[in-house]
Design an enzyme around this catalytic site. Structure first.
Site, PDB file in Angstrom:
ATOM      1  N   GLU A 109     -77.978 -32.624 -49.606  1.00 41.74           N
ATOM      2  CA  GLU A 109     -76.768 -32.525 -50.435  1.00 41.74           C
ATOM      3  C   GLU A 109     -75.530 -32.135 -49.646  1.00 41.74           C
ATOM      4  OE1 GLU A 109     -79.321 -30.534 -50.346  1.00 41.74           O
ATOM      5  OE2 GLU A 109     -78.874 -28.451 -50.834  1.00 41.74           O
TER       6      GLU A 109
ATOM      7  N   CYS B  53     -86.005 -28.104 -49.544  1.00 46.99           N
ATOM      8  CA  CYS B  53     -86.183 -26.812 -48.873  1.00 46.99           C
ATOM      9  C   CYS B  53     -87.106 -25.888 -49.679  1.00 46.99           C
ATOM     10  CB  CYS B  53     -84.808 -26.189 -48.622  1.00 46.99           C
ATOM     11  SG  CYS B  53     -84.895 -24.928 -47.361  1.00 46.99           S
TER      12      CYS B  53
ATOM     13  N   HIS C  11     -81.412 -30.185 -46.074  1.00 51.51           N
ATOM     14  CA  HIS C  11     -80.516 -30.228 -47.239  1.00 51.51           C
ATOM     15  C   HIS C  11     -79.747 -31.549 -47.295  1.00 51.51           C
ATOM     16  CE1 HIS C  11     -81.021 -26.112 -48.694  1.00 51.51           C
ATOM     17  NE2 HIS C  11     -81.257 -25.826 -47.426  1.00 51.51           N
TER      18      HIS C  11
ATOM     19  N   LYS D 207     -64.822 -31.045 -61.282  1.00 48.74           N
ATOM     20  CA  LYS D 207     -63.392 -31.261 -61.072  1.00 48.74           C
ATOM     21  C   LYS D 207     -63.048 -32.696 -60.659  1.00 48.74           C
ATOM     22  CE  LYS D 207     -59.410 -29.016 -60.770  1.00 48.74           C
ATOM     23  NZ  LYS D 207     -58.996 -27.936 -61.678  1.00 48.74           N
TER      24      LYS D 207
ATOM     25  N   SER E 114     -50.768 -26.588 -69.443  1.00 50.10           N
ATOM     26  CA  SER E 114     -50.168 -25.654 -68.493  1.00 50.10           C
ATOM     27  C   SER E 114     -49.530 -26.362 -67.312  1.00 50.10           C
ATOM     28  CB  SER E 114     -51.255 -24.726 -67.966  1.00 50.10           C
ATOM     29  OG  SER E 114     -52.124 -25.471 -67.131  1.00 50.10           O
ATOM     30  N   GLY E 115     -49.783 -27.663 -67.192  1.00 54.63           N
ATOM     31  CA  GLY E 115     -49.311 -28.353 -65.998  1.00 54.63           C
ATOM     32  C   GLY E 115     -50.447 -28.542 -65.010  1.00 54.63           C
ATOM     33  N   GLY E 116     -51.539 -27.816 -65.232  1.00 52.17           N
ATOM     34  CA  GLY E 116     -52.706 -27.973 -64.368  1.00 52.17           C
ATOM     35  C   GLY E 116     -53.478 -29.229 -64.751  1.00 52.17           C
ATOM     36  N   VAL E 117     -54.405 -29.604 -63.854  1.00 53.55           N
ATOM     37  CA  VAL E 117     -55.161 -30.836 -64.066  1.00 53.55           C
ATOM     38  C   VAL E 117     -56.032 -30.736 -65.322  1.00 53.55           C
ATOM     39  CG1 VAL E 117     -56.810 -32.407 -63.011  1.00 53.55           C
ATOM     40  CG2 VAL E 117     -55.262 -31.108 -61.567  1.00 53.55           C
ATOM     41  N   ASP E 118     -56.762 -29.633 -65.443  1.00 52.81           N
ATOM     42  CA  ASP E 118     -57.762 -29.551 -66.501  1.00 52.81           C
ATOM     43  C   ASP E 118     -57.148 -29.605 -67.895  1.00 52.81           C
ATOM     44  OD1 ASP E 118     -59.452 -29.283 -64.386  1.00 52.81           O
ATOM     45  OD2 ASP E 118     -59.712 -27.123 -64.594  1.00 52.81           O
ATOM     46  N   SER E 119     -56.113 -28.783 -68.115  1.00 57.43           N
ATOM     47  CA  SER E 119     -55.555 -28.775 -69.467  1.00 57.43           C
ATOM     48  C   SER E 119     -54.886 -30.101 -69.785  1.00 57.43           C
ATOM     49  CB  SER E 119     -54.592 -27.597 -69.653  1.00 57.43           C
ATOM     50  OG  SER E 119     -53.431 -27.772 -68.885  1.00 57.43           O
ATOM     51  N   SER E 120     -54.321 -30.753 -68.771  1.00 54.88           N
ATOM     52  CA  SER E 120     -53.675 -32.046 -69.024  1.00 54.88           C
ATOM     53  C   SER E 120     -54.696 -33.123 -69.365  1.00 54.88           C
ATOM     54  CB  SER E 120     -52.889 -32.505 -67.798  1.00 54.88           C
ATOM     55  OG  SER E 120     -51.952 -31.531 -67.427  1.00 54.88           O
TER      56      SER E 120
END
Ligand code: XMP
Length: 527
Positions: free
Chosen positions: A166, A80, A164, A364, A218-224
């Site tokens: 993507e 584009c 586009h 993510k 924390s129980g979240g995905v990232d910190s685990s």
């Protein structure tokens, strides 16, 4: 590792381009279009992708392609605005279209054997268009509205597409990008969970040596996943701490503990601080103040814990790529600020730690794929996002132990009913980015679903008894990026079952409502 540099000309979709390229198992990084040469070339790219953007090439201050890009002699794909900038730079002609073209369109490839072969339906979003191609280019595809819907200079390996590739609405668009990065740029597709883990491990080991490293889980995905990666790299040098704030969802604490104990064979120190959190929240109803209290409390509890553990030198942080990527899109920067504001529960900058950020370059879905490859349980890896300040955010009005447990029980019922129907997805939210790294998404599943407890009482009748109790709201959304969202069209039967069970099984709730607002104008959380 071979890589591709994506230059952002102010597109809303810049990160999506990057995700598509990563899906092709090719490492790439995003740079603002005017980033310094040393920075862009530091990743030794084997090709460039130029994003779309809101400007017109003839506008004052219009972004342009820096000269050194051409001097590298590497392949370029302009999307584009990127195509228009390429045309403008190489002596072609760009003019305003008679009519802005926005939405679905069809294109016809003009020669076979190019990356356009797999494309017919496309997504357009442009005001200007190419009226004369630069020397050396041939038209590769046309649309009703444009004779040069795609063009290429085969010798220099320069390409432009007006549409586009993507976005979701261009079926097979990912294949086009894959063709460009793998076949034309010649990048070896080896960016996968195994190579990501391998590289992270050696980077972490090099950074921390034999020092001890602390992680707040924390129980979240990232910190685990961040903690799991560090554990894989340095084993017992890692001390993982889980602060139970008393504001977590049902079974969350146990799930995290078992993930670490049983799946990673790593020790996890659990600190039960629920009394401290709940007493600090006593009598407070103002949402921002509640967030602040939880954030500060978290820091104090964590600090005390770090001290008790002899103040390790390093701290793991689950920062992911979308948090660090610099972007030229004005809205994106604004979005980033909203997020910072959200990031209560983060740790203070003045803490005396050196940071270890093993997810810094991951999206993510890549974080999830790495989590799975490390052996973390699916229930943890694929869990839906949960706000840092926990259930405070969803417990409107005063946060008391009684009200939080009421909310927790109602929420668990909704989650159970949704998962029975296979509608609890965060896999689905990645339908846009259906990643070969992860498993394919299910359709229609919610991206985020939860119960909100309202500080509103109303009259009901239960077993001939008048009740005067609180109301709960079910919130369920589908979204690709959590910046905008639509309310999920959940089956009425499911809503009926959830409502019925909540009112029957949870003390103190006699009414359930379903939130049918999109974001904007509402937000996903209520607060
Ligand atoms: P809203 O409510 O702004 O939320 O539409 C967008 C997404 O952000 C999550 N959220 C948070 N995440 N810390 C977080 O890590 C927070 O303080 C926070 N507040 C909201 C929300 O759950 C949704 O996924």
């Amino acid at each position: 590792m071979d890589s591709i540099a994506i230059l952002d000309f102010g597109s809303q979709y810049a990160q999506i381009i990057a995700r598509r390229v990563r899906e092709a198992q090719v490492y790439c990084e995003l740079f603002p279009w005017d980033a310094p040469m040393e920075k862009i070339l530091s990743i030794a790219p084997k090709g460039f992708i130029l994003s779309g953007g809101p400007k017109s090439v003839y506008e004052e201050d219009a972004p342009y392609i820096q000269e050194f890009i051409f001097k590298t002699g590497l392949p370029i794909l302009g999307i584009c605005y990127g195509m228009q900038a390429l045309t403008h730079a190489l002596g072609g002609q760009v003019d305003p279209s008679a009519q802005r073209e926005f939405g679905p369109a069809e294109i016809t490839p003009l020669i076979s054997g190019t990356m356009l072969d797999v494309i017919s339906k496309v997504w357009m979003s442009h005001g200007d268009r190419i009226t004369k191609m630069p020397d050396g280019f041939i038209a590769l595809a046309q649309s009703n509205n444009s004779p040069f819907a795609a063009m290429g200079d085969m010798k220099r390996k320069y390409f432009g597409v007006q549409f586009h590739p993507e976005v979701n609405h261009t079926p097979n668009g990912g294949k086009l990008l894959q063709h460009f990065v793998v076949d034309i740029c010649g990048v070896k597709p080896n960016w996968n969970p195994e190579s990501i883990i391998e590289e992270s491990i050696s980077r972490i080991r090099k950074q921390v040596g034999s020092e001890r490293v602390l992680a707040a889980v924390s129980g979240g995905v990232d910190s685990s996943v961040a903690a799991a990666l560090v554990h894989k790299a340095i084993g017992d040098q890692l001390v993982a701490v889980f602060v139970d704030t008393g504001l977590l969802r049902k079974n969350e604490g146990e799930q995290v503990a078992s993930a670490f104990r049983d799946h990673l064979r790593s020790e996890l120190i659990t600190v039960d601080a629920s009394d401290e959190f709940l007493s600090a929240l006593k009598g407070v109803t103002e949402p921002e103040q509640k967030r602040k209290i939880v954030g500060e409390k978290f820091i104090r509890v964590f600090e005390a814990q770090a001290k008790q553990l002899g103040q390790p030198k390093f701290l793991v942080q689950g920062t992911i790529y979308p948090d660090v990527v610099e972007s030229s899109a004005p809205d994106r920067n604004k979005a980033e600020k909203i997020k910072t504001h959200h990031n209560v529960g983060g740790l203070p900058e003045d803490m005396q730690f050196e940071l270890v950020e093993p997810l810094r370059y991951l999206f993510k879905d890549e974080v999830r794929a790495v989590g799975e490859a490390l052996g973390l349980p699916e229930s943890l890896v694929w869990r839906q996002p949960f706000p840092g300040p926990g259930l405070t955010v969803r417990c409107l009005g005063e946060v008391t132990r009684e009200r939080v447990s009421r909310l927790r029980a109602a929420d668990a019922i909704l989650i159970e009913e949704l998962s029975k129907e296979g509608l609890l997805g965060s896999r689905s939210s990645s339908s846009l980015i259906a990643s070969p790294l992860g498993t394919a998404g299910r359709t229609m599943a919610t991206s985020q679903a939860f119960v909100v407890l309202l500080p509103v009482r109303s009259v009901g009748v239960m077993g001939d008894q008048r009740t005067y109790q609180e109301a709960a709201a079910i919130r369920a959304v589908t979204t690709e990026d959590f910046m905008t969202a639509d309310w999920a069209r959940l089956p009425h039967d499911l809503l009926a079952r959830a409502s019925n069970r909540i009112v029957n099984e949870v003390d103190g709730i006699n009414r359930v409502v379903y939130d049918i607002t999109s974001k904007p104008p509402a937000t996903i959380e209520w607060e």
